[in-house]
Design an enzyme around this catalytic site. Structure first.
Site, PDB file in Angstrom:
ATOM      1  N   GLN A 128      -5.702  -8.800  -2.598  1.00  0.00           N
ATOM      2  CA  GLN A 128      -5.745  -7.828  -1.490  1.00  0.00           C
ATOM      3  C   GLN A 128      -7.182  -7.506  -1.067  1.00  0.00           C
ATOM      4  OE1 GLN A 128      -3.734  -7.624  -4.113  1.00  0.00           O
ATOM      5  NE2 GLN A 128      -1.855  -6.499  -3.720  1.00  0.00           N
ATOM      6  N   GLY A 165       0.859  -1.182   0.000  1.00  0.00           N
ATOM      7  CA  GLY A 165       0.000   0.000   0.000  1.00  0.00           C
ATOM      8  C   GLY A 165       0.891   1.226   0.000  1.00  0.00           C
ATOM      9  N   ALA A 166       0.552   2.193  -0.866  1.00  0.00           N
ATOM     10  CA  ALA A 166       1.467   3.324  -1.103  1.00  0.00           C
ATOM     11  C   ALA A 166       1.875   4.088   0.172  1.00  0.00           C
ATOM     12  CB  ALA A 166       0.849   4.258  -2.145  1.00  0.00           C
ATOM     13  N   ARG A 199      10.254  -1.024  -4.651  1.00  0.00           N
ATOM     14  CA  ARG A 199       9.067  -1.018  -5.524  1.00  0.00           C
ATOM     15  C   ARG A 199       9.012   0.334  -6.247  1.00  0.00           C
ATOM     16  NH1 ARG A 199       3.620  -3.189  -3.063  1.00  0.00           N
ATOM     17  NH2 ARG A 199       3.325  -3.760  -5.258  1.00  0.00           N
ATOM     18  N   LYS A 237      -3.747  -0.224  -8.338  1.00  0.00           N
ATOM     19  CA  LYS A 237      -3.668  -1.679  -8.538  1.00  0.00           C
ATOM     20  C   LYS A 237      -4.241  -2.109  -9.879  1.00  0.00           C
ATOM     21  CE  LYS A 237      -2.147  -4.141  -6.544  1.00  0.00           C
ATOM     22  NZ  LYS A 237      -0.761  -4.567  -6.927  1.00  0.00           N
ATOM     23  N   ASP A 266      -1.541   4.954  -6.210  1.00  0.00           N
ATOM     24  CA  ASP A 266      -0.104   4.790  -5.936  1.00  0.00           C
ATOM     25  C   ASP A 266       0.703   5.969  -6.437  1.00  0.00           C
ATOM     26  OD1 ASP A 266      -1.251   1.898  -6.025  1.00  0.00           O
ATOM     27  OD2 ASP A 266       0.582   1.886  -4.829  1.00  0.00           O
TER      28      ASP A 266
END
Ligand code: MRU
Length: 342
Positions: free
Chosen positions: A194, A45-46, A87, A246, A235
Protein backbone atom coordinates in the site's frame (compact mmCIF):
# COMPACT_ATOMS: atom_id res chain seq x y z
CA UNK A 1 -10.61 12.73 -5.93
CA UNK A 2 -13.36 10.82 -4.16
CA UNK A 3 -12.30 7.33 -3.07
CA UNK A 4 -15.86 6.12 -2.68
CA UNK A 5 -19.17 7.90 -3.15
CA UNK A 6 -22.86 7.62 -3.92
CA UNK A 7 -23.30 8.21 -7.66
CA UNK A 8 -26.62 7.86 -9.53
CA UNK A 9 -27.97 5.36 -7.01
CA UNK A 10 -24.83 3.17 -7.10
CA UNK A 11 -21.64 2.88 -5.07
CA UNK A 12 -18.76 4.34 -7.09
CA UNK A 13 -15.16 3.75 -6.10
CA UNK A 14 -11.67 3.86 -7.50
CA UNK A 15 -10.39 0.28 -7.85
CA UNK A 16 -7.30 0.40 -5.62
CA UNK A 17 -6.07 -3.03 -6.70
CA UNK A 18 -5.24 -1.50 -10.11
CA UNK A 19 -3.28 1.51 -8.81
CA UNK A 20 -0.86 2.97 -9.71
CA UNK A 21 -0.95 1.49 -13.24
CA UNK A 22 -4.60 2.20 -13.94
CA UNK A 23 -6.99 4.83 -12.55
CA UNK A 24 -10.33 3.10 -12.99
CA UNK A 25 -13.66 3.90 -11.32
CA UNK A 26 -16.23 1.14 -10.89
CA UNK A 27 -19.96 1.44 -10.18
CA UNK A 28 -21.35 -1.28 -7.91
CA UNK A 29 -25.03 -2.13 -8.02
CA UNK A 30 -25.35 -5.10 -5.65
CA UNK A 31 -24.55 -5.67 -1.98
CA UNK A 32 -22.53 -8.78 -2.91
CA UNK A 33 -20.33 -6.69 -5.19
CA UNK A 34 -19.84 -4.11 -2.42
CA UNK A 35 -18.93 -6.83 0.10
CA UNK A 36 -16.54 -8.42 -2.39
CA UNK A 37 -14.90 -5.03 -3.12
CA UNK A 38 -14.16 -4.64 0.62
CA UNK A 39 -12.85 -8.23 0.98
CA UNK A 40 -10.63 -8.06 -2.09
CA UNK A 41 -9.47 -4.58 -1.11
CA UNK A 42 -10.65 -2.73 -4.18
CA UNK A 43 -11.56 -0.33 -1.40
CA UNK A 44 -9.48 -0.44 1.79
CA UNK A 45 -8.44 1.68 4.75
CA UNK A 46 -10.49 1.89 7.93
CA UNK A 47 -12.58 5.04 7.28
CA UNK A 48 -13.11 4.11 3.60
CA UNK A 49 -14.51 0.68 4.36
CA UNK A 50 -16.85 2.23 6.95
CA UNK A 51 -18.17 4.70 4.37
CA UNK A 52 -18.47 1.88 1.81
CA UNK A 53 -20.52 -0.28 4.18
CA UNK A 54 -22.88 2.65 4.88
CA UNK A 55 -23.30 3.20 1.13
CA UNK A 56 -23.83 -0.56 0.70
CA UNK A 57 -26.75 -0.40 3.11
CA UNK A 58 -28.13 2.62 1.25
CA UNK A 59 -27.86 0.57 -1.95
CA UNK A 60 -29.78 -2.33 -0.40
CA UNK A 61 -32.48 0.12 0.70
CA UNK A 62 -32.72 1.76 -2.72
CA UNK A 63 -33.12 -1.57 -4.47
CA UNK A 64 -35.53 -3.08 -1.96
CA UNK A 65 -39.04 -3.99 -3.03
CA UNK A 66 -40.20 -4.41 0.57
CA UNK A 67 -43.91 -3.71 1.06
CA UNK A 68 -43.48 -2.43 4.61
CA UNK A 69 -40.77 -0.64 6.61
CA UNK A 70 -40.60 -3.67 8.94
CA UNK A 71 -39.69 -5.84 5.95
CA UNK A 72 -37.18 -3.24 4.77
CA UNK A 73 -35.62 -3.16 8.24
CA UNK A 74 -35.13 -6.93 8.24
CA UNK A 75 -33.52 -6.76 4.76
CA UNK A 76 -31.20 -4.01 6.00
CA UNK A 77 -30.25 -6.13 9.02
CA UNK A 78 -29.27 -9.02 6.71
CA UNK A 79 -27.24 -6.64 4.53
CA UNK A 80 -25.48 -5.39 7.66
CA UNK A 81 -24.49 -8.97 8.51
CA UNK A 82 -23.05 -9.54 5.02
CA UNK A 83 -21.04 -6.31 5.09
CA UNK A 84 -19.98 -6.84 8.72
CA UNK A 85 -18.40 -10.18 7.87
CA UNK A 86 -15.98 -8.76 5.27
CA UNK A 87 -13.04 -7.57 7.39
CA UNK A 88 -12.85 -7.88 11.20
CA UNK A 89 -10.19 -5.43 12.41
CA UNK A 90 -11.16 -1.87 11.47
CA UNK A 91 -13.85 -0.70 13.87
CA UNK A 92 -14.99 2.04 11.47
CA UNK A 93 -16.80 -0.67 9.48
CA UNK A 94 -18.92 -1.68 12.50
CA UNK A 95 -19.29 1.94 13.64
CA UNK A 96 -20.83 2.91 10.26
CA UNK A 97 -23.05 -0.18 10.05
CA UNK A 98 -24.29 0.44 13.59
CA UNK A 99 -25.10 4.06 12.77
CA UNK A 100 -27.10 2.99 9.70
CA UNK A 101 -29.01 0.33 11.67
CA UNK A 102 -29.85 2.82 14.45
CA UNK A 103 -31.17 5.26 11.85
CA UNK A 104 -33.31 2.52 10.26
CA UNK A 105 -34.64 1.43 13.66
CA UNK A 106 -35.47 5.02 14.70
CA UNK A 107 -37.48 5.54 11.51
CA UNK A 108 -39.23 2.20 11.13
CA UNK A 109 -42.64 3.86 11.48
CA UNK A 110 -42.07 5.89 8.31
CA UNK A 111 -43.18 4.66 4.86
CA UNK A 112 -40.70 2.43 2.99
CA UNK A 113 -40.13 5.26 0.46
CA UNK A 114 -39.29 7.75 3.24
CA UNK A 115 -37.08 5.23 5.07
CA UNK A 116 -35.10 4.62 1.86
CA UNK A 117 -34.46 8.34 1.45
CA UNK A 118 -33.46 8.66 5.11
CA UNK A 119 -30.90 5.84 4.76
CA UNK A 120 -29.41 7.27 1.56
CA UNK A 121 -29.09 10.67 3.24
CA UNK A 122 -27.46 9.11 6.32
CA UNK A 123 -24.90 7.20 4.22
CA UNK A 124 -23.95 10.26 2.20
CA UNK A 125 -23.66 12.25 5.47
CA UNK A 126 -21.23 9.62 6.81
CA UNK A 127 -19.25 10.03 3.58
CA UNK A 128 -19.17 13.85 3.78
CA UNK A 129 -18.49 13.94 7.53
CA UNK A 130 -15.46 11.71 7.02
CA UNK A 131 -13.80 14.28 4.76
CA UNK A 132 -14.61 17.12 7.20
CA UNK A 133 -13.29 15.12 10.18
CA UNK A 134 -10.04 14.31 8.44
CA UNK A 135 -9.54 17.89 7.33
CA UNK A 136 -9.91 19.07 10.96
CA UNK A 137 -7.67 16.26 12.19
CA UNK A 138 -5.06 17.35 9.64
CA UNK A 139 -5.09 20.92 10.97
CA UNK A 140 -4.56 19.74 14.55
CA UNK A 141 -1.85 17.29 13.56
CA UNK A 142 0.04 19.82 11.43
CA UNK A 143 0.89 21.69 14.64
CA UNK A 144 3.15 18.75 15.58
CA UNK A 145 5.12 19.01 12.33
CA UNK A 146 7.96 21.49 12.06
CA UNK A 147 9.40 23.19 9.01
CA UNK A 148 12.16 20.95 7.64
CA UNK A 149 10.88 17.71 9.21
CA UNK A 150 11.30 14.34 7.54
CA UNK A 151 8.34 12.11 8.39
CA UNK A 152 8.10 8.34 8.07
CA UNK A 153 4.71 6.79 7.32
CA UNK A 154 3.61 3.17 6.95
CA UNK A 155 0.91 1.71 4.68
CA UNK A 156 -1.59 4.17 3.20
CA UNK A 157 -3.53 6.42 5.53
CA UNK A 158 -4.25 8.92 2.79
CA UNK A 159 -7.29 10.08 0.82
CA UNK A 160 -7.53 6.57 -0.66
CA UNK A 161 -8.02 5.10 2.82
CA UNK A 162 -10.87 7.52 3.62
CA UNK A 163 -13.72 9.21 1.77
CA UNK A 164 -11.09 11.89 1.07
CA UNK A 165 -8.13 13.90 2.48
CA UNK A 166 -6.60 11.17 4.67
CA UNK A 167 -5.47 10.88 8.28
CA UNK A 168 -1.68 10.43 8.56
CA UNK A 169 -1.31 11.81 5.03
CA UNK A 170 -3.92 14.43 6.00
CA UNK A 171 -1.56 15.67 8.73
CA UNK A 172 1.33 15.72 6.24
CA UNK A 173 -0.80 17.49 3.58
CA UNK A 174 -2.00 20.12 6.06
CA UNK A 175 1.60 20.83 7.16
CA UNK A 176 2.67 21.07 3.50
CA UNK A 177 -0.24 23.42 2.70
CA UNK A 178 0.91 25.63 5.60
CA UNK A 179 4.19 26.08 3.71
CA UNK A 180 6.32 23.75 5.86
CA UNK A 181 9.12 22.23 3.78
CA UNK A 182 8.79 18.58 4.66
CA UNK A 183 9.95 15.30 3.20
CA UNK A 184 8.16 11.96 3.57
CA UNK A 185 9.76 8.53 3.84
CA UNK A 186 7.26 5.92 2.69
CA UNK A 187 7.52 2.28 3.83
CA UNK A 188 6.60 0.08 0.86
CA UNK A 189 4.43 -2.02 3.23
CA UNK A 190 4.55 -5.70 2.31
CA UNK A 191 2.67 -7.82 1.59
CA UNK A 192 0.23 -5.72 -0.45
CA UNK A 193 2.49 -2.70 -0.97
CA UNK A 194 0.00 0.00 0.00
CA UNK A 195 2.96 2.35 0.62
CA UNK A 196 4.65 1.79 -2.73
CA UNK A 197 1.46 1.61 -4.79
CA UNK A 198 -0.89 4.03 -3.05
CA UNK A 199 0.92 6.45 -0.72
CA UNK A 200 3.64 7.11 -3.31
CA UNK A 201 0.90 7.70 -5.92
CA UNK A 202 -0.94 10.16 -3.67
CA UNK A 203 2.18 12.08 -2.67
CA UNK A 204 3.25 12.33 -6.31
CA UNK A 205 -0.14 13.81 -7.19
CA UNK A 206 0.10 16.40 -4.43
CA UNK A 207 3.75 17.23 -5.17
CA UNK A 208 4.99 16.47 -1.64
CA UNK A 209 8.65 15.32 -1.78
CA UNK A 210 9.09 11.68 -0.82
CA UNK A 211 11.47 8.74 -0.73
CA UNK A 212 10.21 5.17 -1.02
CA UNK A 213 12.00 2.59 1.15
CA UNK A 214 11.47 -1.11 1.83
CA UNK A 215 10.11 -1.91 5.29
CA UNK A 216 13.42 -3.22 6.59
CA UNK A 217 15.21 0.11 5.89
CA UNK A 218 13.36 2.20 8.49
CA UNK A 219 15.77 1.38 11.36
CA UNK A 220 18.77 2.30 9.25
CA UNK A 221 17.37 5.72 8.36
CA UNK A 222 16.40 6.39 11.98
CA UNK A 223 19.94 5.50 13.09
CA UNK A 224 21.29 7.90 10.45
CA UNK A 225 19.10 10.66 11.99
CA UNK A 226 17.24 11.06 8.70
CA UNK A 227 13.77 10.72 10.27
CA UNK A 228 12.32 13.30 12.69
CA UNK A 229 8.80 11.95 13.20
CA UNK A 230 6.57 8.98 12.46
CA UNK A 231 2.89 9.48 11.61
CA UNK A 232 0.62 6.48 10.91
CA UNK A 233 -3.11 5.79 10.72
CA UNK A 234 -5.13 3.27 12.74
CA UNK A 235 -7.75 0.58 12.26
CA UNK A 236 -8.88 0.34 15.87
CA UNK A 237 -7.77 2.16 19.00
CA UNK A 238 -8.66 0.55 22.33
CA UNK A 239 -9.67 2.60 25.39
CA UNK A 240 -6.09 2.48 26.73
CA UNK A 241 -4.59 3.76 23.45
CA UNK A 242 -3.33 0.39 22.15
CA UNK A 243 -3.52 0.78 18.37
CA UNK A 244 -4.12 -1.77 15.63
CA UNK A 245 -2.73 -0.73 12.28
CA UNK A 246 -1.16 -2.35 9.21
CA UNK A 247 1.27 -5.17 9.97
CA UNK A 248 4.73 -3.70 10.54
CA UNK A 249 3.51 -0.63 12.43
CA UNK A 250 4.56 -2.16 15.76
CA UNK A 251 8.14 -2.68 14.54
CA UNK A 252 8.28 0.96 13.40
CA UNK A 253 6.98 2.13 16.81
CA UNK A 254 9.62 0.13 18.71
CA UNK A 255 12.35 1.47 16.44
CA UNK A 256 11.06 5.03 16.87
CA UNK A 257 11.14 4.76 20.67
CA UNK A 258 14.67 3.29 20.58
CA UNK A 259 15.79 6.35 18.60
CA UNK A 260 13.78 8.95 20.57
CA UNK A 261 11.66 9.78 17.55
CA UNK A 262 8.05 10.89 18.24
CA UNK A 263 5.48 8.31 17.06
CA UNK A 264 2.02 9.76 16.28
CA UNK A 265 -1.25 8.02 15.39
CA UNK A 266 -3.79 10.01 13.33
CA UNK A 267 -7.38 8.71 13.18
CA UNK A 268 -10.94 10.03 13.22
CA UNK A 269 -12.85 9.45 16.46
CA UNK A 270 -14.81 6.67 14.68
CA UNK A 271 -11.62 4.56 14.97
CA UNK A 272 -11.67 4.70 18.79
CA UNK A 273 -13.34 1.67 20.36
CA UNK A 274 -14.02 2.48 24.01
CA UNK A 275 -15.84 -0.85 24.41
CA UNK A 276 -12.53 -2.70 24.59
CA UNK A 277 -10.10 -1.91 27.42
CA UNK A 278 -6.93 -2.92 25.57
CA UNK A 279 -5.53 -4.12 22.26
CA UNK A 280 -5.71 -7.75 23.43
CA UNK A 281 -9.39 -7.74 22.46
CA UNK A 282 -8.75 -6.68 18.84
CA UNK A 283 -9.36 -9.40 16.25
CA UNK A 284 -6.49 -9.51 13.78
CA UNK A 285 -7.53 -10.39 10.24
CA UNK A 286 -5.59 -13.30 8.70
CA UNK A 287 -5.39 -13.08 4.91
CA UNK A 288 -4.64 -15.41 2.02
CA UNK A 289 -1.11 -16.88 1.96
CA UNK A 290 -0.78 -15.93 -1.71
CA UNK A 291 -0.34 -12.31 -0.61
CA UNK A 292 2.99 -13.44 0.90
CA UNK A 293 4.12 -16.09 -1.57
CA UNK A 294 3.36 -13.91 -4.60
CA UNK A 295 3.80 -10.32 -5.69
CA UNK A 296 1.11 -9.28 -8.15
CA UNK A 297 0.65 -12.83 -9.39
CA UNK A 298 4.36 -13.71 -9.61
CA UNK A 299 5.30 -16.63 -7.33
CA UNK A 300 8.33 -15.96 -5.09
CA UNK A 301 8.37 -18.85 -2.61
CA UNK A 302 8.63 -22.59 -3.28
CA UNK A 303 5.33 -24.48 -3.49
CA UNK A 304 4.00 -25.84 -0.17
CA UNK A 305 5.84 -23.20 1.88
CA UNK A 306 4.22 -22.68 5.27
CA UNK A 307 2.99 -19.07 5.49
CA UNK A 308 1.56 -16.67 8.11
CA UNK A 309 -0.21 -13.50 6.97
CA UNK A 310 -1.70 -11.35 9.75
CA UNK A 311 -2.92 -8.13 8.12
CA UNK A 312 -2.50 -5.96 11.23
CA UNK A 313 -0.52 -5.72 14.46
CA UNK A 314 -1.14 -3.92 17.74
CA UNK A 315 1.19 -1.20 18.97
CA UNK A 316 0.98 -0.93 22.78
CA UNK A 317 0.06 2.56 24.00
CA UNK A 318 3.47 3.03 25.67
CA UNK A 319 4.94 3.53 22.20
CA UNK A 320 2.41 6.17 21.09
CA UNK A 321 3.35 9.80 21.83
CA UNK A 322 0.04 11.29 20.70
CA UNK A 323 -3.26 10.29 19.11
CA UNK A 324 -4.58 12.98 16.78
CA UNK A 325 -8.34 13.07 16.11
CA UNK A 326 -10.72 15.73 14.75
CA UNK A 327 -11.27 16.77 18.39
CA UNK A 328 -7.59 17.60 18.98
CA UNK A 329 -4.29 16.09 20.12
CA UNK A 330 -4.57 13.44 22.83
CA UNK A 331 -1.59 12.63 25.02
CA UNK A 332 -1.19 9.88 27.63
CA UNK A 333 -2.72 8.74 29.92
CA UNK A 334 -5.03 7.58 27.12
CA UNK A 335 -7.37 5.58 29.37
CA UNK A 336 -8.45 8.96 30.80
CA UNK A 337 -7.93 11.28 27.85
CA UNK A 338 -9.57 9.22 25.08
CA UNK A 339 -12.91 9.25 26.93
CA UNK A 340 -13.47 12.82 25.71
CA UNK A 341 -11.91 12.27 22.28
CA UNK A 342 -15.17 10.98 20.75
O1 MRU B 1 -5.41 -3.56 4.89
P1 MRU B 1 -5.67 -2.09 4.68
O2 MRU B 1 -4.99 -1.54 3.48
O3 MRU B 1 -7.13 -1.78 4.74
O4 MRU B 1 -5.00 -1.41 5.95
C1 MRU B 1 -5.04 -0.03 6.06
C2 MRU B 1 -4.31 0.51 7.23
O5 MRU B 1 -3.77 -0.22 8.03
C3 MRU B 1 -4.37 1.98 7.44
O6 MRU B 1 -3.20 2.48 8.02
C4 MRU B 1 -5.57 2.30 8.38
O7 MRU B 1 -6.73 1.70 7.90
C5 MRU B 1 -5.78 3.73 8.54
S1 MRU B 1 -6.45 4.47 7.11
C6 MRU B 1 -6.76 6.09 7.42
Amino acid sequence: MRTVEWANGKVRMIDQTLLPSEEKYIDLDTVDDVASAIKTMKVRGAPAIGVTAALGIALAARKSEAASSGELLSEITKTAEILGSTRPTAVNLFWAIDRMLKMAEANKEKTPADLKEILITEATSIQEEDVKRNTRLGEFGAALIEDGDTILTHCNAGALACAGFGTAIGVITAAWNQGKKIHVFVDETRPLLQGARLTAWELHKSGIPMTLITDNMAGHFMQQKRIDKVVVGADRIAANGDTANKIGTYSVAVLAQAHNIPFYVAAPSSTIDLSIPSGDQITIEQRDEKEVTEIQGVRLAPNNTNVANPAFDVTPHQFVDAIITEMGINKPPYDQNLKTAR
